[in-house]
Design a protein around this motif. Structure first.
Motif, PDB file in Angstrom:
ATOM      1  N   ARG A 256       0.846  -1.190   0.000  1.00 18.45           N
ATOM      2  CA  ARG A 256       0.000   0.000   0.000  1.00 18.45           C
ATOM      3  C   ARG A 256       0.884   1.243   0.000  1.00 18.45           C
ATOM      4  O   ARG A 256       1.631   1.490   0.938  1.00 18.45           O
ATOM      5  CB  ARG A 256      -0.904   0.010   1.231  1.00 18.45           C
ATOM      6  CG  ARG A 256      -2.040  -0.979   1.176  1.00 18.45           C
ATOM      7  CD  ARG A 256      -3.067  -0.576   0.148  1.00 18.45           C
ATOM      8  NE  ARG A 256      -4.276  -1.392   0.211  1.00 18.45           N
ATOM      9  CZ  ARG A 256      -5.336  -1.175  -0.531  1.00 18.45           C
ATOM     10  NH1 ARG A 256      -5.345  -0.183  -1.404  1.00 18.45           N
ATOM     11  NH2 ARG A 256      -6.400  -1.947  -0.430  1.00 18.45           N
TER      12      ARG A 256
ATOM     13  N   PRO B 190      -2.905   8.328  -3.555  1.00 17.12           N
ATOM     14  CA  PRO B 190      -4.271   7.823  -3.835  1.00 17.12           C
ATOM     15  C   PRO B 190      -4.302   6.661  -4.816  1.00 17.12           C
ATOM     16  O   PRO B 190      -5.008   5.680  -4.590  1.00 17.12           O
ATOM     17  CB  PRO B 190      -4.997   9.048  -4.393  1.00 17.12           C
ATOM     18  CG  PRO B 190      -4.226  10.219  -3.879  1.00 17.12           C
ATOM     19  CD  PRO B 190      -2.800   9.770  -3.801  1.00 17.12           C
ATOM     20  N   ARG B 191      -3.519   6.764  -5.904  1.00 19.76           N
ATOM     21  CA  ARG B 191      -3.591   5.730  -6.931  1.00 19.76           C
ATOM     22  C   ARG B 191      -2.201   5.437  -7.501  1.00 19.76           C
ATOM     23  O   ARG B 191      -1.369   6.337  -7.596  1.00 19.76           O
ATOM     24  CB  ARG B 191      -4.527   6.157  -8.074  1.00 19.76           C
ATOM     25  CG  ARG B 191      -5.973   6.325  -7.632  1.00 19.76           C
ATOM     26  CD  ARG B 191      -6.882   6.680  -8.802  1.00 19.76           C
ATOM     27  NE  ARG B 191      -8.263   6.819  -8.360  1.00 19.76           N
ATOM     28  CZ  ARG B 191      -9.103   5.812  -8.191  1.00 19.76           C
ATOM     29  NH1 ARG B 191      -8.709   4.579  -8.453  1.00 19.76           N
ATOM     30  NH2 ARG B 191     -10.336   6.019  -7.774  1.00 19.76           N
TER      31      ARG B 191
ATOM     32  N   MET C 230      -6.610   4.577  -2.176  1.00 23.39           N
ATOM     33  CA  MET C 230      -7.980   4.671  -2.674  1.00 23.39           C
ATOM     34  C   MET C 230      -8.338   3.511  -3.607  1.00 23.39           C
ATOM     35  O   MET C 230      -9.442   3.469  -4.146  1.00 23.39           O
ATOM     36  CB  MET C 230      -8.193   6.002  -3.397  1.00 23.39           C
ATOM     37  CG  MET C 230      -8.188   7.215  -2.483  1.00 23.39           C
ATOM     38  SD  MET C 230      -8.382   8.771  -3.403  1.00 23.39           S
ATOM     39  CE  MET C 230      -9.957   8.500  -4.200  1.00 23.39           C
ATOM     40  N   GLN C 231      -7.424   2.579  -3.793  1.00 21.64           N
ATOM     41  CA  GLN C 231      -7.650   1.484  -4.725  1.00 21.64           C
ATOM     42  C   GLN C 231      -7.898   0.172  -3.988  1.00 21.64           C
ATOM     43  O   GLN C 231      -7.367  -0.052  -2.904  1.00 21.64           O
ATOM     44  CB  GLN C 231      -6.444   1.337  -5.667  1.00 21.64           C
ATOM     45  CG  GLN C 231      -6.239   2.525  -6.590  1.00 21.64           C
ATOM     46  CD  GLN C 231      -4.972   2.404  -7.414  1.00 21.64           C
ATOM     47  OE1 GLN C 231      -3.889   2.268  -6.869  1.00 21.64           O
ATOM     48  NE2 GLN C 231      -5.128   2.465  -8.731  1.00 21.64           N
TER      49      GLN C 231
ATOM     50  N   ARG D   9     -14.853   2.401   2.442  1.00 20.26           N
ATOM     51  CA  ARG D   9     -14.524   3.699   1.837  1.00 20.26           C
ATOM     52  C   ARG D   9     -13.765   3.506   0.521  1.00 20.26           C
ATOM     53  O   ARG D   9     -14.020   4.191  -0.467  1.00 20.26           O
ATOM     54  CB  ARG D   9     -13.678   4.514   2.810  1.00 20.26           C
ATOM     55  CG  ARG D   9     -13.329   5.909   2.309  1.00 20.26           C
ATOM     56  CD  ARG D   9     -12.628   6.699   3.411  1.00 20.26           C
ATOM     57  NE  ARG D   9     -12.301   8.030   2.951  1.00 20.26           N
ATOM     58  CZ  ARG D   9     -11.155   8.361   2.369  1.00 20.26           C
ATOM     59  NH1 ARG D   9     -10.235   7.419   2.171  1.00 20.26           N
ATOM     60  NH2 ARG D   9     -10.907   9.578   1.978  1.00 20.26           N
ATOM     61  N   SER D  10     -12.852   2.537   0.480  1.00 14.39           N
ATOM     62  CA  SER D  10     -12.095   2.285  -0.744  1.00 14.39           C
ATOM     63  C   SER D  10     -12.996   1.842  -1.876  1.00 14.39           C
ATOM     64  O   SER D  10     -12.861   2.263  -3.007  1.00 14.39           O
ATOM     65  CB  SER D  10     -11.017   1.229  -0.490  1.00 14.39           C
ATOM     66  OG  SER D  10     -10.085   1.692   0.462  1.00 14.39           O
TER      67      SER D  10
ATOM     68  N   LEU E 237     -14.898   4.812  -3.288  1.00 13.00           N
ATOM     69  CA  LEU E 237     -14.100   5.796  -4.009  1.00 13.00           C
ATOM     70  C   LEU E 237     -13.531   5.239  -5.302  1.00 13.00           C
ATOM     71  O   LEU E 237     -13.143   5.991  -6.175  1.00 13.00           O
ATOM     72  CB  LEU E 237     -12.956   6.299  -3.115  1.00 13.00           C
ATOM     73  CG  LEU E 237     -13.383   7.117  -1.900  1.00 13.00           C
ATOM     74  CD1 LEU E 237     -12.173   7.453  -1.055  1.00 13.00           C
ATOM     75  CD2 LEU E 237     -14.095   8.381  -2.324  1.00 13.00           C
ATOM     76  N   SER E 238     -13.419   3.912  -5.389  1.00  6.77           N
ATOM     77  CA  SER E 238     -12.797   3.321  -6.588  1.00  6.77           C
ATOM     78  C   SER E 238     -13.804   3.243  -7.721  1.00  6.77           C
ATOM     79  O   SER E 238     -14.990   3.338  -7.568  1.00  6.77           O
ATOM     80  CB  SER E 238     -12.219   1.947  -6.257  1.00  6.77           C
ATOM     81  OG  SER E 238     -13.243   1.091  -5.798  1.00  6.77           O
TER      82      SER E 238
END
Length: 206
Positions: free
Chosen positions: A66, A70-71, A97-98, A201-202, A205-206
């Protein structure tokens, strides 16, 4: 951190030497062995070798990393290292975020100059089987809480878009102490809640 990397390297080298000297029979296909904590070789790999006495002809040892961004772009997703004797080390990088997608990441990798057939892959996953001792009273609920959190952690970590029909689960007992302090039980509950909230949450957002 440097000492830890050196220890991991030495442990992996010992396993490679053992694999070379034992001349284990190899099965056709590709086996993907997931490391839950970054240990090398993954515990699930050593358990398979010890209990079954065999190994797929191509063994890919996977660690998910990780990153603090974010990406991560697909071009930077996979780092692959060939160790010889059919062993590969694969590091899969994702932003916070992934959501990890192990088959898609492996599709990006080149094994001996060619992609692997994902239909020919078996994913080996370690599952801690929580053993709760017989207890009563206030401490019993703490032990059961730990067992539930461990099961949820396994259920949340095993998906990663892996086809269920290609999963080989290897169980290992996890013995709980007869006593768990109130503070420890509270810490486990908080970590479990945060982990589940982060996964939710991930996905959103993905």
């Amino acid at each position: 951190e440097v000492a830890l990397r050196h220890l991991v390297h030495r442990t992996l080298e010992r396993f490679e030497k053992r694999l070379e000297e034992s001349r284990l029979p190899r099965l056709p296909g590709t086996g993907v062995f997931l490391s839950r904590t970054g240990e090398m070789p993954p515990l699930v790999l050593t358990r398979v070798v010890d209990r079954l006495g065999t190994l797929p002809e191509r063994a890919v040892l996977v660690t998910i990393i990780r990153e603090q961004i974010p990406r991560v772009r697909p071009a930077q997703r996979v780092t692959l290292e060939y160790r010889g004797n059919g062993l590969y080390l694969a590091q899969l990088r994702y932003g916070f975020m992934q959501v990890p997608d192990i088959p898609s990441a492996l599709r990006l990798a080149q094994f001996e100059g060619a992609p692997i057939d994902l239909n020919d892959v078996t994913y080996f996953i370690l599952h801690h089987i929580t053993l709760v001792p017989q207890a009563a009273g206030l401490r019993a609920w703490r032990q059961r809480l730990f067992a539930v959190l461990e099961e949820r952690n396994f259920a949340g970590s095993q998906h990663n878009n892996i086809p269920p029909g290609q999963v080989f689960t290897v169980g290992i007992p996890l013995y709980l102490p007869s006593r768990v302090s109130e503070r420890r039980g509270l810490e486990m509950a908080i970590r479990g809640a945060r982990r589940n909230h982060g996964r939710l949450r991930s996905r959103r957002l993905s």
